[in-house]
Structure formats: C-alpha cells, structure tokens
Motif scaffolding. Structure first.
Motif, PDB file in Angstrom:
ATOM      1  N   ASN A 107      20.634  32.259  30.197  1.00  9.81           N
ATOM      2  CA  ASN A 107      21.443  32.112  28.742  1.00  9.81           C
ATOM      3  C   ASN A 107      22.753  32.371  28.299  1.00  9.81           C
ATOM      4  O   ASN A 107      23.339  32.482  28.928  1.00  9.81           O
ATOM      5  CB  ASN A 107      20.167  34.087  28.423  1.00  9.81           C
ATOM      6  N   ALA A 108      22.386  32.604  27.103  1.00  9.00           N
ATOM      7  CA  ALA A 108      24.527  33.270  26.722  1.00  9.00           C
ATOM      8  C   ALA A 108      24.481  34.234  28.008  1.00  9.00           C
ATOM      9  O   ALA A 108      26.067  33.502  28.189  1.00  9.00           O
ATOM     10  CB  ALA A 108      24.385  33.239  25.196  1.00  9.00           C
ATOM     11  N   ALA A 109      24.024  34.931  28.009  1.00  9.18           N
ATOM     12  CA  ALA A 109      24.462  36.601  28.968  1.00  9.18           C
ATOM     13  C   ALA A 109      25.058  35.511  30.337  1.00  9.18           C
ATOM     14  O   ALA A 109      26.502  36.353  30.864  1.00  9.18           O
ATOM     15  CB  ALA A 109      23.764  37.260  28.512  1.00  9.18           C
ATOM     16  N   GLN A 110      23.774  35.101  30.936  1.00  9.80           N
ATOM     17  CA  GLN A 110      24.562  35.165  32.242  1.00  9.80           C
ATOM     18  C   GLN A 110      25.563  33.866  32.224  1.00  9.80           C
ATOM     19  O   GLN A 110      25.669  34.090  33.461  1.00  9.80           O
ATOM     20  CB  GLN A 110      22.937  33.894  32.409  1.00  9.80           C
ATOM     21  N   THR A 111      25.534  32.587  31.191  1.00 13.08           N
ATOM     22  CA  THR A 111      26.353  31.390  31.358  1.00 13.08           C
ATOM     23  C   THR A 111      27.453  32.431  31.320  1.00 13.08           C
ATOM     24  O   THR A 111      28.927  32.113  32.289  1.00 13.08           O
ATOM     25  CB  THR A 111      26.485  30.451  30.121  1.00 13.08           C
ATOM     26  N   ALA A 112      27.671  33.053  30.695  1.00 13.18           N
ATOM     27  CA  ALA A 112      29.007  33.740  29.730  1.00 13.18           C
ATOM     28  C   ALA A 112      29.189  34.882  31.549  1.00 13.18           C
ATOM     29  O   ALA A 112      30.472  34.932  31.826  1.00 13.18           O
ATOM     30  CB  ALA A 112      29.232  35.340  28.831  1.00 13.18           C
ATOM     31  N   ALA A 113      29.259  35.273  32.203  1.00 17.90           N
ATOM     32  CA  ALA A 113      29.093  36.597  32.914  1.00 17.90           C
ATOM     33  C   ALA A 113      29.319  35.304  34.471  1.00 17.90           C
ATOM     34  O   ALA A 113      30.739  35.664  35.100  1.00 17.90           O
ATOM     35  CB  ALA A 113      27.649  36.707  33.590  1.00 17.90           C
ATOM     36  N   LEU A 114      28.702  33.618  34.802  1.00 15.51           N
ATOM     37  CA  LEU A 114      29.553  33.308  35.282  1.00 15.51           C
ATOM     38  C   LEU A 114      30.794  32.188  35.013  1.00 15.51           C
ATOM     39  O   LEU A 114      31.032  31.955  36.570  1.00 15.51           O
ATOM     40  CB  LEU A 114      28.178  32.330  35.089  1.00 15.51           C
ATOM     41  N   LEU A 115      30.996  32.181  34.167  1.00  9.34           N
ATOM     42  CA  LEU A 115      32.283  31.623  33.452  1.00  9.34           C
ATOM     43  C   LEU A 115      33.059  32.586  33.458  1.00  9.34           C
ATOM     44  O   LEU A 115      34.144  32.348  34.276  1.00  9.34           O
ATOM     45  CB  LEU A 115      32.181  31.226  32.216  1.00  9.34           C
ATOM     46  N   ARG A 116      32.570  34.017  33.686  1.00 10.45           N
ATOM     47  CA  ARG A 116      34.268  34.771  33.851  1.00 10.45           C
ATOM     48  C   ARG A 116      34.393  35.151  35.135  1.00 10.45           C
ATOM     49  O   ARG A 116      35.789  34.904  35.415  1.00 10.45           O
ATOM     50  CB  ARG A 116      33.716  36.379  33.168  1.00 10.45           C
ATOM     51  N   GLN A 117      33.660  34.758  35.991  1.00 10.89           N
ATOM     52  CA  GLN A 117      33.946  35.067  37.803  1.00 10.89           C
ATOM     53  C   GLN A 117      34.442  34.209  37.503  1.00 10.89           C
ATOM     54  O   GLN A 117      34.873  33.583  38.360  1.00 10.89           O
ATOM     55  CB  GLN A 117      32.157  34.690  38.456  1.00 10.89           C
ATOM     56  N   LEU A 118      34.088  32.114  37.857  1.00 13.14           N
ATOM     57  CA  LEU A 118      35.051  31.616  37.650  1.00 13.14           C
ATOM     58  C   LEU A 118      36.396  31.637  37.313  1.00 13.14           C
ATOM     59  O   LEU A 118      36.928  30.785  38.195  1.00 13.14           O
ATOM     60  CB  LEU A 118      34.155  30.276  36.796  1.00 13.14           C
ATOM     61  N   VAL A 119      36.464  32.021  35.953  1.00 20.16           N
ATOM     62  CA  VAL A 119      37.772  32.362  35.251  1.00 20.16           C
ATOM     63  C   VAL A 119      38.656  33.167  36.282  1.00 20.16           C
ATOM     64  O   VAL A 119      39.788  33.287  36.378  1.00 20.16           O
ATOM     65  CB  VAL A 119      37.555  32.559  34.059  1.00 20.16           C
ATOM     66  N   GLY A 120      37.670  34.213  36.535  1.00 22.53           N
ATOM     67  CA  GLY A 120      38.720  34.955  38.197  1.00 22.53           C
ATOM     68  C   GLY A 120      38.726  34.765  38.931  1.00 22.53           C
ATOM     69  O   GLY A 120      39.311  35.338  39.809  1.00 22.53           O
ATOM     70  N   LEU A 121      38.239  33.501  39.667  1.00 20.58           N
ATOM     71  CA  LEU A 121      38.762  32.818  41.029  1.00 20.58           C
ATOM     72  C   LEU A 121      39.943  32.943  41.721  1.00 20.58           C
ATOM     73  O   LEU A 121      40.051  32.872  42.315  1.00 20.58           O
ATOM     74  CB  LEU A 121      37.657  32.215  41.175  1.00 20.58           C
ATOM     75  N   PRO A 122      40.977  32.547  40.942  1.00 19.53           N
ATOM     76  CA  PRO A 122      42.004  32.536  41.436  1.00 19.53           C
ATOM     77  C   PRO A 122      42.745  33.805  42.192  1.00 19.53           C
ATOM     78  O   PRO A 122      43.230  33.672  42.846  1.00 19.53           O
ATOM     79  CB  PRO A 122      42.736  32.141  40.512  1.00 19.53           C
ATOM     80  N   ASP A 123      42.329  35.248  41.106  1.00 22.93           N
ATOM     81  CA  ASP A 123      42.825  35.891  41.834  1.00 22.93           C
ATOM     82  C   ASP A 123      42.080  35.881  43.061  1.00 22.93           C
ATOM     83  O   ASP A 123      42.408  37.202  43.742  1.00 22.93           O
ATOM     84  CB  ASP A 123      42.485  37.603  40.335  1.00 22.93           C
ATOM     85  N   ALA A 124      40.488  36.785  42.760  1.00 22.88           N
ATOM     86  CA  ALA A 124      39.692  36.697  44.140  1.00 22.88           C
ATOM     87  C   ALA A 124      40.598  35.362  45.718  1.00 22.88           C
ATOM     88  O   ALA A 124      40.817  35.925  46.280  1.00 22.88           O
ATOM     89  CB  ALA A 124      38.642  36.183  44.185  1.00 22.88           C
ATOM     90  N   LEU A 125      40.898  34.409  45.060  1.00 20.88           N
ATOM     91  CA  LEU A 125      41.707  33.635  46.227  1.00 20.88           C
ATOM     92  C   LEU A 125      42.886  33.664  46.360  1.00 20.88           C
ATOM     93  O   LEU A 125      43.105  34.057  48.033  1.00 20.88           O
ATOM     94  CB  LEU A 125      42.367  31.941  45.917  1.00 20.88           C
ATOM     95  N   ARG A 126      43.894  34.993  45.688  1.00 22.24           N
ATOM     96  CA  ARG A 126      44.816  35.197  46.219  1.00 22.24           C
ATOM     97  C   ARG A 126      44.470  36.672  47.045  1.00 22.24           C
ATOM     98  O   ARG A 126      45.353  36.704  48.188  1.00 22.24           O
ATOM     99  CB  ARG A 126      45.979  35.827  45.078  1.00 22.24           C
ATOM    100  N   GLY A 127      43.252  37.235  46.821  1.00 26.68           N
ATOM    101  CA  GLY A 127      43.186  38.223  47.515  1.00 26.68           C
ATOM    102  C   GLY A 127      42.668  37.902  48.654  1.00 26.68           C
ATOM    103  O   GLY A 127      42.705  38.551  50.017  1.00 26.68           O
ATOM    104  N   ALA A 128      42.377  37.119  49.065  1.00 23.61           N
ATOM    105  CA  ALA A 128      41.492  36.380  50.460  1.00 23.61           C
ATOM    106  C   ALA A 128      42.858  35.478  51.328  1.00 23.61           C
ATOM    107  O   ALA A 128      42.893  35.675  52.096  1.00 23.61           O
ATOM    108  CB  ALA A 128      40.497  34.932  50.203  1.00 23.61           C
TER     109      ALA A 128
END
Length: 607
Positions: free
Chosen positions: A425-446
């Motif tokens: 649904n729209a909410a699930q899609t938005a949550a997964l996309l937010r996670q994807l958009v935040g991935l560069p910062d998470a990679l910097r943490g790794a």
C-alpha cells in the motif's frame, strides 16, 4: 577479457592514442600487452611485454615507434601461458598483424590444416590461426581476406587486422565479443569499449555480430556476414570521467568502496512515481502480468540476484529464480508465461550472461530487463528494457560499488512490481523508499568501522583458509565476502549458509580456521547464534559483524564489530561493505596486487 585498441590517424602518429587506450583498458585485467604500427613502407613493427602498459610505453618511446596505422592489445591468457611469444599483436610472417579477443573453438582442426599448408607456428595462441588464415586468403584486398577467413571460425572473436601492403587501413570484425568503431577529428578507431577511445572519439558505431568494419583514413564502411554493405547507427557518447586520481586512497578498490554512498545516491532516482517508466519504458504498467522473475548473472552479479530473490518473494509476492548464466545457457530450461528475465552485469558485455539472455529470448521469453552499469553495452541493446546504475567507472577488478548499485536497482524493481500487484500500500511503499533514500548515510556508518576491520586484518592475513557464514538475506553476503577474500588476498575462502555447517563444513573447523559471520538483528538471529555455538564447541575462532542490540558478547574466540542499527531488508548492503573492507585490508597486508589480482579480468568477454 582482453582489450583492443586500433586505428588510422589522419595527420599524426597513432601511437599516443593506442597507448592511452591501453591505459584506459587496464581495469579489465591483463598479463601482457603490446603494440604494432605500420609506417608508409615496410613490415609492421611491434613491441610486446609481460609488464604493465607504463613499461610498454617506455619501450615504445625508446624505440621511437611511430606510424599512422596501428593495433594494440592487453591480453588475459587463455590459449598459451603468459609469455612474449603469446603476447599480442600476433604476426603471420612480416605481412599480417592481428589482435584478438575471444576463443576460437575449432582452433585444433584449423591449426592442423594450416600446418599442412606449410605454416609454422611461433605461439600457442588460437590468435595465430586467425593471422595465418588471413594471410592464406590475402590477394591484395585485406577486407576480402578477413571476410573469407572468419567464415571458418567457430567461437567468439573481436579482431583488428593490419597489413604491410595496405598501410592506411585497419579491418575489424566481431562475433560474440564486443567491438566499437570510434570516429574522431584525427581518424577512425576500433576498441573493445568506448571508454578506451574517450580522448580521441565522441561518435561511435556499435558493431553487431557478423559485422566487418573497414577503416581507411577519413572513411569507415561496414559490411555484414554475407559481404553486403550495412548502415549502423552513429551514437554520440559523452566522455565518462575516469576518476583516475586516487587522492588519499592507496588503491582504486579502496576508493570505490568509499564511493558507494555517492554511487547509491546517484542510482536512486528522484522518484515522482514508482512504476515501470523507471526501467526504460513509456508504459507505466508494462509489468502487468509478470508473475515470476528469472535473474541471470555471473560471480558477484549472481550474488546480487541471490540477495534480490528474497525481495521479490517477500515484497512483490512473485516466484523468483537466480541462475548462474554459464549453467543456465546449457540447460533444457522450460520457459513460463509471465516471466521477466533480468540479466545482471557490471559491463553489460559478460559473455555467458549475454548468451544466457539470447538463449532465454530464443525460448520466447520476450520480456527482458538488463541491469547494468554501462548504458551503451550489448546487453542493454539486446534487452527490451534496462536500468543503468550510476556507479561510474569501476577500475578495480573486484567489484564493489557495482554490486551495491545492482542491489539498489533490484530493490527498486521489487518495489515497482509489488506496488503494481497491490502487495504494497502507499504507506508501506513510502516507508521502504525512505529507507532506500537514507541508505547512503547508513553506508557511511558502515564505512566508519574501517579501523576495527583493519585490526581484524592484522590477525587474518596470516591465515590460509576462511569460512564465511550467514543466513537468509545474508547468506549471499557470506558468499560475496568469501569471493572478495579469495579474489584479492588469495586466501582460500568459502561461503556457506550457517545452517549447513553441520552437514559437512564443520569437519574443517579448528582454531586455525577463522569463521567470519554476518549477524543482522533479524528473525534468524537466534538460529544463527546456535550455529555460532557449534563453531565454538569445536574450537573455532569467530569474527562476527553484528548489528546493534543483537545481545552478542565478546569472549575468548569471539571477536565482534558492531554495525549500526539493523537496517531491515536493506541490511545486506551494510554488511557487504564490512566484508569488502576486510578483504581489502587483508590483501594489503599480504602484499597482493589489489586492483589487478592474478589470473582475473574485469570484463569477462569469453566463455
């Protein structure tokens, strides 16, 4: 796997362009290189070396090698060990010179026939067969000689040929191996890819299988397999930045590991809508009716498919299969309606994957979507749709940022199909996309864990063997971690599903066999802890990459590096960064050639 550069210059010597092209092709990997040129009169002159292109350049300058027509090559050994006699260019007498990528499958029969005609062989290569064949057919027209010679060749080839009797001409031909024509202000050129010619050409013709290109000073014409003329599109390709400056990094691999946050950010598009238009179609619902995905890949690309398989099943709710291209193409595969075929390749020229794609198409699998890092590659052109990742040129042979951007593309595809099928649904899609958009910062943490990983490398670089284990989404990451370790450090490393330890691999576990674990804080964590206890009970030494809040503890025989918080279904991308860094620093301590590991090539264009 090898690299070709050739050309006819209009006003100046071709040699600087040849050497520049070879330098740009070094990323493919090679064990010898050479160059041959024609001057206005006389036999071709050549210089070959088992050293790097820089050493070849020094020898060329010392010999004052110049000429307006020439061919050059970086060779990755197939037929014949690395030796000067087997290095390209290969001559037939003092008349014909050839460079060749690919493998000629009927070389034994052709060699016997040529020996019977009186030809003597100076090398162990299948390429010398091509040179002698062309020589045997030569009657004053090099194009006709090449055309007649290739009619009897079986296998894959891309060739460039020069002849002393036609000093302003180069002939190129391809079948199964990539070859492009470059058009520039100072002449016409041939190369294995556009990147090699970025400094001397901006317009390119991508040759198709069976094409023969006739390069004359200021003119290019192309004929098909039957000898008839053909017109191919001329495309303008902007120069790709070479990113040649290492800056503060010791190797390209290290630089490319740290470029991953930026590469991922570039690959994630500014999403206005999540539909099929992301993948090269004007139809937003082009994926309607797709109920299964068949992913094809080799090496690291295959491991990206294995990872994404779980995404397609859990997010999109469709059957997903990951196949090794080299195995799939020779199976009696049973096609299914509603299947999307997804070949995955860094270069888009990987021979086995390209052949697997064509095999799938021959079975009636018409819906094909390539995931690739090179927009103008053969695989992209062969597929109906494509997603071009934005990793940028990857120079190190061992893939890093190409792998993570492939995973991003596959994740987007799973989201798109899941959304279209009504699984999200729209909410699930938005949550997964937010996670994807935040991935560069998470990679910097790794990446910030590099100092602790370097400490592990101080211990591990003395080992000769290692096991990598993981479960679920992280089992393919264990495979990729083991692959990286063996590729660049030459430590024998194997990846296993942790649950399979008791079915054989535990026999290998001793205090001399490190077991390297990817331990995300997911639903399989407790199962994984039990597998780790199996290792400790047998004296094994554990090196654990663990998410925060996994409630693991350092102890004798258990070393821990804490990652950021669990990143959900995208957590494999964080853990693989740790494994990339580990392999890199172990290799540095062992003194291996990190960017150009022995026996390996970047672009595998032979079977």
């Amino acid at each position: 796997m090898c690299g070709i550069v050739a050309g006819v210059a209009q006003r100046s010597s071709i040699v600087p362009a040849l050497l520049e092209g070879l330098k740009r092709l070094e990323y493919r990997g090679y064990d010898s290189c050479g160059v041959a040129v024609l001057q206005q009169h006389g036999a071709p002159r050549r210089i070959r070396t088992l050293a790097r292109v820089q050493a070849l350049e020094t020898e060329v300058r010392a010999a004052d090698l110049n000429g307006s027509t020439g061919i050059a090559h970086t060779r990755w050994a197939t037929h014949g060990m690395p030796a000067i006699a087997n290095a390209h260019p290969i001559f037939s007498g003092d008349q014909i010179a050839v460079v060749h990528n690919g493998i000629i499958e009927n070389h034994e029969a052709l060699r016997e026939a040529l020996i019977a005609q009186g030809y003597e062989f100076a090398s162990q290569t299948d390429t010398e067969i091509i040179a002698h064949l062309i020589h045997s057919h030569y009657c004053g027209d090099l194009l006709a000689a090449v055309h007649n010679a290739i009619r009897v060749l079986k296998g894959a080839y891309a060739i460039a040929v020069i002849c002393k009797d036609e000093p302003q001409r180069v002939i190129g031909a391809r079948q199964g191996s990539p070859l492009v024509v470059g058009l520039g202000a100072d002449g016409a050129f041939l190369a294995s890819d556009t990147f090699a010619l970025a400094r001397c050409a901006s317009r390119f013709i991508y040759l198709e299988d069976g094409d023969i290109a006739d390069l004359l000073r200021g003119d290019v014409r192309i004929v098909e397999r039957d000898g008839g003329p053909v017109v191919r599109d001329v495309r303008t390709v902007a120069e790709q930045p070479a990113n040649a400056d290492l800056g503060a990094y010791r190797h390209y691999m290290q630089k490319e590991i740290f470029e991953q946050p930026l590469a991922v950010a570039r690959t994630v598009p500014h999403l206005h809508s999540l539909d099929a238009t992301l993948f090269g179609t004007a139809d937003p619902v082009a994926f309607a009716g797709i109920d299964s995905v068949l992913m094809l890949g080799c090496g690291t690309s295959y491991f990206s498919a294995l990872t994404a398989r779980a995404w397609f099943e859990s997010i999109a709710g469709i059957a997903a299969h990951a196949e090794l291209s080299s195995e799939y193409r020779y199976r009696d595969y049973v096609p299914q309606r509603g299947t999307l075929v997804v070949p995955i390749s860094q270069s888009g020229e990987t021979a086995d994957t390209l052949a697997a794609l064509r095999y799938a198409q021959s079975l009636g699998e018409e819906r094909t979507l390539t995931i690739c890092n090179v927009a103008a590659s053969a695989m992209v052109r062969q597929s109906r749709w494509a997603f071009v990742t934005q990793a940028g040129p990857e120079i190190g042979v061992a893939s890093t940022k190409a792998f993570t951007t492939q995973l991003v593309a596959l994740f987007l595809l799973a989201l798109t199909i899941g959304r279209q099928r009504g699984r999200l649904n729209a909410a699930q899609t938005a949550a997964l996309l937010r996670q994807l958009v935040g991935l560069p910062d998470a990679l910097r943490g790794a990446l910030a864990r590099e100092p602790q990983i370097m400490a592990w490398a101080q211990e591990l670089h003395r080992k000769d063997h290692a096991l990598f284990i993981g479960r679920g989404l992280h089992y393919p990451i264990a495979l990729e971690g083991a692959l990286k370790m063996k590729e660049i450090s030459y430590i024998h490393a194997e990846g296993y599903p942790a649950g399979e330890l008791k079915h054989g691999p535990l026999a290998l576990v001793t205090d001399a066999m490190p077991v390297i674990v990817t331990a995300p804080n997911d639903i399989l964590l407790e199962k994984l802890k039990s597998n780790m206890q199996e290792v400790r009970a047998r004296g094994g030494q554990l090196y654990v990459i663990a998410d925060a809040n996994t409630h693991l503890a350092s102890a004798p025989g258990v070393r821990l590096i804490w990652m950021p918080d669990y990143y959900g279904v995208l957590s494999p991308l964080l853990h693989v960064v740790a494994f990339q860094l580990l392999a890199y620093h172990v290799a540095c301590l062992r003194g291996t050639d990190v960017d150009k590991p022995r026996n390996l090539a970047k672009s595998v264009t032979v079977e």
